[in-house]
Design an enzyme around this catalytic site. Structure first.
Site, PDB file in Angstrom:
ATOM      1  N   TYR A 111       5.696  -7.586  17.293  1.00 45.91           N
ATOM      2  CA  TYR A 111       5.838  -6.641  16.177  1.00 45.91           C
ATOM      3  C   TYR A 111       6.616  -5.406  16.636  1.00 45.91           C
ATOM      4  O   TYR A 111       7.581  -4.981  15.997  1.00 45.91           O
ATOM      5  CB  TYR A 111       4.441  -6.262  15.673  1.00 45.91           C
ATOM      6  CG  TYR A 111       4.435  -5.257  14.550  1.00 45.91           C
ATOM      7  CD1 TYR A 111       5.167  -5.481  13.393  1.00 45.91           C
ATOM      8  CD2 TYR A 111       3.682  -4.086  14.631  1.00 45.91           C
ATOM      9  CE1 TYR A 111       5.150  -4.559  12.348  1.00 45.91           C
ATOM     10  CE2 TYR A 111       3.654  -3.169  13.601  1.00 45.91           C
ATOM     11  CZ  TYR A 111       4.388  -3.403  12.455  1.00 45.91           C
ATOM     12  OH  TYR A 111       4.375  -2.503  11.434  1.00 45.91           O
TER      13      TYR A 111
ATOM     14  N   LYS B 219      10.409  -4.361  15.361  1.00 48.68           N
ATOM     15  CA  LYS B 219      10.670  -3.066  14.728  1.00 48.68           C
ATOM     16  C   LYS B 219      11.654  -2.232  15.562  1.00 48.68           C
ATOM     17  O   LYS B 219      12.448  -1.472  15.013  1.00 48.68           O
ATOM     18  CB  LYS B 219       9.354  -2.307  14.516  1.00 48.68           C
ATOM     19  CG  LYS B 219       8.548  -2.856  13.344  1.00 48.68           C
ATOM     20  CD  LYS B 219       9.285  -2.554  12.046  1.00 48.68           C
ATOM     21  CE  LYS B 219       8.504  -2.944  10.822  1.00 48.68           C
ATOM     22  NZ  LYS B 219       9.222  -2.590   9.578  1.00 48.68           N
TER      23      LYS B 219
ATOM     24  N   PHE C 138       0.831  -1.207   0.000  1.00 48.44           N
ATOM     25  CA  PHE C 138       0.000   0.000   0.000  1.00 48.44           C
ATOM     26  C   PHE C 138       0.871   1.265   0.000  1.00 48.44           C
ATOM     27  O   PHE C 138       0.810   2.083  -0.927  1.00 48.44           O
ATOM     28  CB  PHE C 138      -0.938  -0.096   1.212  1.00 48.44           C
ATOM     29  CG  PHE C 138      -1.464   1.195   1.712  1.00 48.44           C
ATOM     30  CD1 PHE C 138      -2.180   2.040   0.877  1.00 48.44           C
ATOM     31  CD2 PHE C 138      -1.259   1.571   3.042  1.00 48.44           C
ATOM     32  CE1 PHE C 138      -2.679   3.246   1.351  1.00 48.44           C
ATOM     33  CE2 PHE C 138      -1.757   2.759   3.518  1.00 48.44           C
ATOM     34  CZ  PHE C 138      -2.466   3.604   2.675  1.00 48.44           C
ATOM     35  N   ILE C 139       1.734   1.416   0.974  1.00 49.93           N
ATOM     36  CA  ILE C 139       2.553   2.643   1.049  1.00 49.93           C
ATOM     37  C   ILE C 139       3.617   2.639  -0.051  1.00 49.93           C
ATOM     38  O   ILE C 139       3.845   3.649  -0.721  1.00 49.93           O
ATOM     39  CB  ILE C 139       3.193   2.801   2.450  1.00 49.93           C
ATOM     40  CG1 ILE C 139       2.094   2.912   3.515  1.00 49.93           C
ATOM     41  CG2 ILE C 139       4.117   4.025   2.504  1.00 49.93           C
ATOM     42  CD1 ILE C 139       2.577   3.000   4.952  1.00 49.93           C
TER      43      ILE C 139
ATOM     44  N   LEU D 200      10.607  -0.987   3.030  1.00 54.68           N
ATOM     45  CA  LEU D 200       9.239  -1.045   3.556  1.00 54.68           C
ATOM     46  C   LEU D 200       8.743  -2.478   3.706  1.00 54.68           C
ATOM     47  O   LEU D 200       7.684  -2.706   4.282  1.00 54.68           O
ATOM     48  CB  LEU D 200       8.282  -0.305   2.611  1.00 54.68           C
ATOM     49  CG  LEU D 200       8.456   1.210   2.466  1.00 54.68           C
ATOM     50  CD1 LEU D 200       7.582   1.732   1.335  1.00 54.68           C
ATOM     51  CD2 LEU D 200       8.097   1.935   3.751  1.00 54.68           C
TER      52      LEU D 200
ATOM     53  N   GLY E  27       1.603  -7.520  -0.159  1.00 51.13           N
ATOM     54  CA  GLY E  27       1.425  -6.572  -1.269  1.00 51.13           C
ATOM     55  C   GLY E  27       0.623  -7.230  -2.378  1.00 51.13           C
ATOM     56  O   GLY E  27       0.277  -8.407  -2.294  1.00 51.13           O
TER      57      GLY E  27
ATOM     58  N   ASP F 267       9.383  -7.059  -4.191  1.00 51.25           N
ATOM     59  CA  ASP F 267       8.242  -7.406  -3.334  1.00 51.25           C
ATOM     60  C   ASP F 267       7.928  -8.890  -3.526  1.00 51.25           C
ATOM     61  O   ASP F 267       7.922  -9.381  -4.658  1.00 51.25           O
ATOM     62  CB  ASP F 267       7.024  -6.564  -3.742  1.00 51.25           C
ATOM     63  CG  ASP F 267       5.975  -6.499  -2.656  1.00 51.25           C
ATOM     64  OD1 ASP F 267       5.626  -5.392  -2.233  1.00 51.25           O
ATOM     65  OD2 ASP F 267       5.477  -7.574  -2.231  1.00 51.25           O
TER      66      ASP F 267
END
Ligand code: UDP
Length: 326
Positions: A149, A153, A11-12, A76, A36, A31
């Site tokens: 998560y 990160k 998406f981003i 990403l 995605g 990707d």
């Protein structure tokens, strides 16, 4: 500039690809289509400055080759979405930690600048709103899947900053707050595409918990604009930036806004967290970014208000061209 976007069919990432191409840059997308979708980049396939490879970042010879060809890397590719994370913690931890290790170590060989996408989840249970980049991160117990998560990160952030301090690899870390817009799927739990889909189908709109928890929703077009500016700026290197909107709304209010804007007859239902996610699930009551740091450095101010954001998602899901000005 030649830009490698890992997760560029997400998406981003796909909006970032659009923005770089619009500026005249050359874009390489890597990707594995795990979350995605090829649909997100379908419109770019014929573009002469667009290239894509369907594979995982963990394919090191391939990723090394792509990094060699590019001037900067935007990383990403990650496991995202609270639902996915709670259901697949092994995949979350492995993808997020190992993928970032690979990208940073390969970029380091050629000293290519890397932007690492982190998340507002790292603030965890902190109540010090608005969250500042130098504030404490408050993690929940390791028995609760959600926090894997945030921790994965946070490790990515430590590693990116360590590569800068120790090895002089230029890295920039961004903490993305709730980001919304066309092409986002509700499949992994994100609230706005989920509510819009439910409202358009006349199905119950599922508010988790009592709905009093609040979020700030940023428009994807504003967010990718900030990413590009930060990557262009030398003083962003070695720093962490919050990126998001400051317009706070409760989830129950959000459900009402979606219902109004879609003119839906859907009823709003409340679902306990332990039914929605897992037993003992912990949510954060408020999540608001302090964006003064990114604003001071690159003049970032979110332009799109919530109503415009919701309309853009409703248009997208109804198959209409977006009325949003991106
Ligand atoms: N949420 C909800 N109904 C849904 C999906 C999410 O009420 O169908 C809530 C969720 O519990 C959270 C908020 O909406 O409080 C935002 O959820 P999302 O997964 O979009 O992002 P988060 O801020 O949790 O990362």
């Amino acid at each position: 500039m030649r830009v490698l976007i890992t997760g560029g069919a997400g998406f981003i990432g796909s909006h970032l690809a659009d923005a770089y191409l619009q500026r005249g840059d050359e874009v390489f997308v890597l990707d594995d289509l795990s979350t995605g979708s090829i649909r997100n980049i379908e419109h770019l396939k014929e573009h002469p400055r667009f290239h894509y490879t369907i594979d995982a970042v963990q394919n090191q010879p391939l990723t090394a080759e792509l990094i060699d060809q590019c001037d900067v890397v935007v990383h990403l590719a990650a496991a995202v979405g609270v639902k996915l994370i709670v259901e697949s913690p092994v995949r979350t931890i492995e993808t997020n930690v190992h993928g970032t290790e690979v990208v940073l170590s390969l970029a380091n060989k050629k000293k290519k600048k890397v932007l690492i996408a982190s998340t507002s989840e790292v603030y965890g249970l902190s109540t010090e709103v608005p969250f500042r980049e130098d504030g404490n991160l408050v993690m929940g117990a390791t028995t609760k899947g959600r926090w894997s998560y945030a921790c994965s990160k946070a490790i990515d952030e430590f590693l990116a900053l360590a590569y800068w301090r120790e090895r002089k690899l230029p890295t920039v870390v961004v903490r993305l707050f709730n980001t919304v817009g066309p092409r986002q799927t509700g499949q992994y739990g994100m609230v706005i595409p989920t509510f819009v889909r439910q409202a358009l189908a006349g199905r119950p709109i599922t508010v988790y918990g009592d709905g009093k928890q609040t979020r700030c929703f940023g428009y994807v077009g504003d967010v990718v604009g900030a990413l590009i500016k930060l990557l262009d700026h030398d003083k962003a290197v070695g720093e962490v930036f919050n990126i998001g909107s400051n317009e706070e709304i409760s989830i129950v209010e959000l459900a009402n806004r979606v219902k109004e804007l879609t003119r839906s007859d859907s009823e709003i239902v409340f679902v306990p967290y332990n039914e929605a996610y897992e037993e003992g699930f912990e949510d954060m009551p408020r999540r608001i970014p302090d964006t003064s740091k990114v604003n001071a450095l690159v003049g970032f101010r979110p332009e799109m208000k919530l109503e415009g954001i919701l309309r853009s998602v409703i248009d997208y899901q109804s198959g209409r061209p977006s009325s949003a000005n991106d």
